[in-house]
Motif scaffolding. Structure first.
Motif, PDB file in Angstrom:
ATOM      1  N   ASP A   1       0.841  -1.193   0.000  1.00 27.53           N
ATOM      2  CA  ASP A   1       0.000   0.000   0.000  1.00 27.53           C
ATOM      3  C   ASP A   1       0.877   1.244   0.000  1.00 27.53           C
ATOM      4  O   ASP A   1       2.095   1.166   0.092  1.00 27.53           O
ATOM      5  CB  ASP A   1      -0.931  -0.008   1.226  1.00 27.53           C
TER       6      ASP A   1
ATOM      7  N   THR B   1       1.194   3.556   2.246  1.00 24.53           N
ATOM      8  CA  THR B   1       1.892   3.799   3.509  1.00 24.53           C
ATOM      9  C   THR B   1       3.237   3.088   3.560  1.00 24.53           C
ATOM     10  O   THR B   1       4.241   3.665   3.998  1.00 24.53           O
ATOM     11  CB  THR B   1       1.018   3.324   4.702  1.00 24.53           C
ATOM     12  N   SER B   2       3.282   1.838   3.074  1.00 26.14           N
ATOM     13  CA  SER B   2       4.563   1.122   3.142  1.00 26.14           C
ATOM     14  C   SER B   2       5.587   1.739   2.181  1.00 26.14           C
ATOM     15  O   SER B   2       6.780   1.783   2.485  1.00 26.14           O
ATOM     16  CB  SER B   2       4.377  -0.380   2.874  1.00 26.14           C
TER      17      SER B   2
ATOM     18  N   VAL C   1       5.665   4.982   1.325  1.00 25.24           N
ATOM     19  CA  VAL C   1       6.048   6.249   1.973  1.00 25.24           C
ATOM     20  C   VAL C   1       7.053   5.979   3.092  1.00 25.24           C
ATOM     21  O   VAL C   1       8.071   6.666   3.204  1.00 25.24           O
ATOM     22  CB  VAL C   1       4.791   6.973   2.526  1.00 25.24           C
ATOM     23  N   ASN C   2       6.781   4.944   3.892  1.00 22.47           N
ATOM     24  CA  ASN C   2       7.678   4.627   5.012  1.00 22.47           C
ATOM     25  C   ASN C   2       9.062   4.207   4.532  1.00 22.47           C
ATOM     26  O   ASN C   2      10.073   4.573   5.125  1.00 22.47           O
ATOM     27  CB  ASN C   2       7.071   3.526   5.892  1.00 22.47           C
TER      28      ASN C   2
ATOM     29  N   ALA D   1       2.528  12.259  -0.996  1.00 22.93           N
ATOM     30  CA  ALA D   1       2.325  11.472   0.230  1.00 22.93           C
ATOM     31  C   ALA D   1       3.595  11.466   1.089  1.00 22.93           C
ATOM     32  O   ALA D   1       3.526  11.570   2.315  1.00 22.93           O
ATOM     33  CB  ALA D   1       1.906  10.044  -0.130  1.00 22.93           C
TER      34      ALA D   1
ATOM     35  N   HIS E   1       4.068  13.190   4.836  1.00 23.52           N
ATOM     36  CA  HIS E   1       4.590  12.422   5.973  1.00 23.52           C
ATOM     37  C   HIS E   1       5.793  13.140   6.599  1.00 23.52           C
ATOM     38  O   HIS E   1       5.901  13.256   7.824  1.00 23.52           O
ATOM     39  CB  HIS E   1       4.982  11.023   5.481  1.00 23.52           C
TER      40      HIS E   1
ATOM     41  N   THR F   1      -4.854   2.900  -2.519  1.00 22.24           N
ATOM     42  CA  THR F   1      -4.880   2.816  -1.048  1.00 22.24           C
ATOM     43  C   THR F   1      -4.563   4.165  -0.406  1.00 22.24           C
ATOM     44  O   THR F   1      -4.552   4.287   0.819  1.00 22.24           O
ATOM     45  CB  THR F   1      -3.841   1.793  -0.513  1.00 22.24           C
ATOM     46  N   PHE F   2      -4.262   5.175  -1.226  1.00 25.25           N
ATOM     47  CA  PHE F   2      -3.882   6.482  -0.670  1.00 25.25           C
ATOM     48  C   PHE F   2      -5.122   7.334  -0.446  1.00 25.25           C
ATOM     49  O   PHE F   2      -5.887   7.565  -1.369  1.00 25.25           O
ATOM     50  CB  PHE F   2      -2.929   7.194  -1.630  1.00 25.25           C
TER      51      PHE F   2
END
Length: 260
Positions: free
Chosen positions: A69, A71-72, A74-75, A104, A108, A186-187
């Protein structure tokens, strides 16, 4: 050593410039690799070092699973690049899927570390709270047949036809594109919750023959200036040498004017 390996995995940098004043971090499009944007490193002057982000599931990361997704992704980008981003000013350039991913990541960095790019360059992409983006989010990519996705890739252009004639490459491209769009879906960005997230300037570029993007929506995301440029060509207008020349000159000027 581990850190260096992570950098090597995530970043393509064809021209290292340790003394550069600023880094331009480039985020490719759905289904894309680092081949084209990493080459921009040769086009910029010594004051700008270009990093191109390599997504999992392609090139040297072919054996890795695709990202689950947004988030992963971006992380990963944030954790690997944080040291570099703290060390000197940076700007982001993203095309299509890359514009949303770069946004994104910037969001963050701002929320968690108070870091902000000196400039955001958005290309061929909808702002993440616009109707155009919401339509992309609800398009049934996971159910689309391979042929439909392939037809869409052909319409977008940017892929040499000889590559598409090779069945293995074709399959891999369709898979990669599908997975990237799935990540994109998923964003979610809640504008109301964030109000105006950025203070840096935003510049939007689009191809004149590409579909219409709600570029005005980008304006609502910063208290800085927003400007819009339309360059001749379709969705992959940025691969034309004359447009590349315009983009690199213009991006250089914007970064220099950011008063680093």
């Amino acid at each position: 050593l581990f850190f260096l390996q992570e950098m090597e995995k995530l970043i393509a940098c064809v021209r290292k410039r340790p003394d550069a004043l600023c880094r331009l971090i480039c985020f490719p499009w759905a289904g894309g690799g680092t081949l084209q944007l990493a080459q921009w490193g040769k086009l910029f002057s010594d004051s700008i070092e270009v990093f191109c982000i390599r997504f999992p599931g392609r090139e040297t990361r072919l054996k890795e699973p695709f990202a689950k997704d947004m988030t992963s992704m971006v992380n990963e980008v944030t954790s690997v690049l944080l040291k570099e981003l703290k060390e000197k000013p940076f700007a982001f350039f993203g095309h299509c899927f890359g514009s949303q991913l770069s946004f994104a990541v910037a969001l963050h960095l701002k929320k968690k570390y108070g870091l902000e790019p000196v400039h955001l360059f958005m290309s061929g992409g909808h702002a993440p709270h616009s109707e155009g983006f919401l339509a992309t989010k609800s398009s049934p990519v996971s159910d689309a047949k391979d042929e439909e996705i392939l037809a869409y890739i052909k319409i977008l252009g940017g892929t040499p036809s000889e590559l598409l004639r090779n069945e293995d490459i074709r399959k891999q491209m369709v898979l990669t594109f599908r997975e990237d769009i799935r990540v994109l879906q998923t964003f979610s960005f809640d504008k109301a919750e964030m109000d105006i997230p950025f203070s840096c300037d935003i510049t939007c570029f689009n191809g004149s023959d590409d579909k219409v993007y709600d570029v005005q929506a980008w304006q609502e995301l910063t208290s800085g200036d927003t400007s819009f440029y339309e360059l001749p060509g379709g969705h992959f207008y940025l691969l034309e040498p004359s447009n590349q020349s315009f983009l690199t000159k213009h991006i250089t000027r914007c970064i220099e004017n950011a008063g680093l």
